[in-house]
Design a protein around this motif. Sequence first.
Motif, PDB file in Angstrom:
ATOM      1  N   ALA A 174       4.639  -4.931  -7.134  1.00 19.87           N
ATOM      2  CA  ALA A 174       5.684  -5.068  -6.128  1.00 19.87           C
ATOM      3  C   ALA A 174       7.047  -5.034  -6.785  1.00 19.87           C
ATOM      4  O   ALA A 174       7.256  -5.644  -7.831  1.00 19.87           O
ATOM      5  CB  ALA A 174       5.489  -6.367  -5.360  1.00 19.87           C
ATOM      6  N   ALA A 175       7.977  -4.313  -6.191  1.00 18.61           N
ATOM      7  CA  ALA A 175       9.324  -4.227  -6.740  1.00 18.61           C
ATOM      8  C   ALA A 175      10.049  -5.550  -6.540  1.00 18.61           C
ATOM      9  O   ALA A 175       9.842  -6.244  -5.559  1.00 18.61           O
ATOM     10  CB  ALA A 175      10.096  -3.105  -6.058  1.00 18.61           C
TER      11      ALA A 175
ATOM     12  N   ARG B   1      -1.443   1.111  -5.983  1.00 16.64           N
ATOM     13  CA  ARG B   1      -2.304   1.946  -6.820  1.00 16.64           C
ATOM     14  C   ARG B   1      -1.535   3.197  -7.216  1.00 16.64           C
ATOM     15  O   ARG B   1      -0.800   3.752  -6.410  1.00 16.64           O
ATOM     16  CB  ARG B   1      -3.561   2.349  -6.046  1.00 16.64           C
ATOM     17  CG  ARG B   1      -4.552   1.231  -5.875  1.00 16.64           C
ATOM     18  CD  ARG B   1      -5.855   1.748  -5.273  1.00 16.64           C
ATOM     19  NE  ARG B   1      -5.652   2.534  -4.063  1.00 16.64           N
ATOM     20  CZ  ARG B   1      -5.565   2.025  -2.846  1.00 16.64           C
ATOM     21  NH1 ARG B   1      -5.621   0.742  -2.657  1.00 16.64           N
ATOM     22  NH2 ARG B   1      -5.399   2.817  -1.800  1.00 16.64           N
ATOM     23  N   ALA B   2      -1.726   3.620  -8.435  1.00  9.90           N
ATOM     24  CA  ALA B   2      -1.039   4.822  -8.916  1.00  9.90           C
ATOM     25  C   ALA B   2      -2.045   5.813  -9.471  1.00  9.90           C
ATOM     26  O   ALA B   2      -3.049   5.416 -10.063  1.00  9.90           O
ATOM     27  CB  ALA B   2      -0.026   4.451  -9.993  1.00  9.90           C
TER      28      ALA B   2
ATOM     29  N   HIS C 228       2.425   6.302   1.017  1.00  3.19           N
ATOM     30  CA  HIS C 228       2.269   7.053  -0.227  1.00  3.19           C
ATOM     31  C   HIS C 228       3.605   7.641  -0.671  1.00  3.19           C
ATOM     32  O   HIS C 228       4.372   8.145   0.137  1.00  3.19           O
ATOM     33  CB  HIS C 228       1.252   8.184  -0.054  1.00  3.19           C
ATOM     34  CG  HIS C 228      -0.080   7.698   0.424  1.00  3.19           C
ATOM     35  ND1 HIS C 228      -0.938   6.992  -0.381  1.00  3.19           N
ATOM     36  CD2 HIS C 228      -0.682   7.777   1.632  1.00  3.19           C
ATOM     37  CE1 HIS C 228      -2.022   6.675   0.303  1.00  3.19           C
ATOM     38  NE2 HIS C 228      -1.882   7.132   1.534  1.00  3.19           N
ATOM     39  N   VAL C 229       3.847   7.565  -1.963  1.00  3.82           N
ATOM     40  CA  VAL C 229       5.047   8.135  -2.563  1.00  3.82           C
ATOM     41  C   VAL C 229       4.601   9.068  -3.672  1.00  3.82           C
ATOM     42  O   VAL C 229       3.820   8.675  -4.547  1.00  3.82           O
ATOM     43  CB  VAL C 229       5.945   7.028  -3.176  1.00  3.82           C
ATOM     44  CG1 VAL C 229       7.206   7.637  -3.755  1.00  3.82           C
ATOM     45  CG2 VAL C 229       6.271   5.965  -2.164  1.00  3.82           C
ATOM     46  N   ARG C 230       5.091  10.296  -3.632  1.00  2.00           N
ATOM     47  CA  ARG C 230       4.807  11.253  -4.709  1.00  2.00           C
ATOM     48  C   ARG C 230       6.132  11.519  -5.409  1.00  2.00           C
ATOM     49  O   ARG C 230       7.115  11.892  -4.763  1.00  2.00           O
ATOM     50  CB  ARG C 230       4.223  12.528  -4.130  1.00  2.00           C
ATOM     51  CG  ARG C 230       3.777  13.491  -5.179  1.00  2.00           C
ATOM     52  CD  ARG C 230       3.044  14.639  -4.558  1.00  2.00           C
ATOM     53  NE  ARG C 230       2.752  15.625  -5.569  1.00  2.00           N
ATOM     54  CZ  ARG C 230       1.814  16.525  -5.464  1.00  2.00           C
ATOM     55  NH1 ARG C 230       1.081  16.584  -4.370  1.00  2.00           N
ATOM     56  NH2 ARG C 230       1.601  17.380  -6.426  1.00  2.00           N
ATOM     57  N   THR C 231       6.152  11.319  -6.719  1.00  2.00           N
ATOM     58  CA  THR C 231       7.414  11.442  -7.453  1.00  2.00           C
ATOM     59  C   THR C 231       7.182  11.968  -8.864  1.00  2.00           C
ATOM     60  O   THR C 231       6.054  11.992  -9.348  1.00  2.00           O
ATOM     61  CB  THR C 231       8.149  10.079  -7.488  1.00  2.00           C
ATOM     62  OG1 THR C 231       9.430  10.263  -8.035  1.00  2.00           O
ATOM     63  CG2 THR C 231       7.385   9.061  -8.296  1.00  2.00           C
TER      64      THR C 231
ATOM     65  N   THR D 207       0.459   4.379  -4.049  1.00  2.00           N
ATOM     66  CA  THR D 207       0.153   3.818  -2.734  1.00  2.00           C
ATOM     67  C   THR D 207       0.744   2.418  -2.692  1.00  2.00           C
ATOM     68  O   THR D 207       0.462   1.600  -3.568  1.00  2.00           O
ATOM     69  CB  THR D 207      -1.373   3.757  -2.508  1.00  2.00           C
ATOM     70  OG1 THR D 207      -1.904   5.070  -2.645  1.00  2.00           O
ATOM     71  CG2 THR D 207      -1.695   3.205  -1.140  1.00  2.00           C
ATOM     72  N   VAL D 208       1.594   2.181  -1.678  1.00  2.00           N
ATOM     73  CA  VAL D 208       2.269   0.893  -1.517  1.00  2.00           C
ATOM     74  C   VAL D 208       2.043   0.410  -0.087  1.00  2.00           C
ATOM     75  O   VAL D 208       1.589   1.169   0.760  1.00  2.00           O
ATOM     76  CB  VAL D 208       3.786   1.020  -1.802  1.00  2.00           C
ATOM     77  CG1 VAL D 208       4.046   1.418  -3.237  1.00  2.00           C
ATOM     78  CG2 VAL D 208       4.447   1.991  -0.857  1.00  2.00           C
TER      79      VAL D 208
END
Length: 144
Positions: free
Chosen positions: A142-143, A62-63, A119-122, A83-84
């Motif tokens: 998914a990457a 989710r972004a 969670h990743v914030r970028t 969110t991954v």
Amino acid sequence: MSETHATIAPGAPVFPPGRYGRRREPGRRRPLLLVLVGALLLALLGLLSVKLYGQYGDPDYRAEVITYTGITDSRVVVEFRVTVPEGGSATCLLRARSHDGAEVGHVETTVTAPPGERHVRTRQEVPTTARPFIGEVLRCRAAG
């Protein structure tokens, strides 16, 4: 002359014997069988739905756009949070749109969560061909 029987109700049509085949006897209804077939069909549809959701749904990715800044005639900077799955990576598609809604730029970026984090914030710069009005995250998956 047609044959009449005492068991035929008066006024009921009398057909010549053997001409139209045998008349069906009223069949016994089988409600239990119908209920079982319906339950089996619902169970199969439920299993199919779960399988397809697991295959094509991405509930773990989710972004959310936090903000978009740095708007110039040739770029916009989008800050977002993804969110991954724990320690996973995601590939996200970002785009920039002009005031009239036309897409003026897009970029695909991969983000990776630190080990043990979800969670990743970028921040990501989106190059554009005209002045953007808004920056947004279209999707994350998914990457790979």
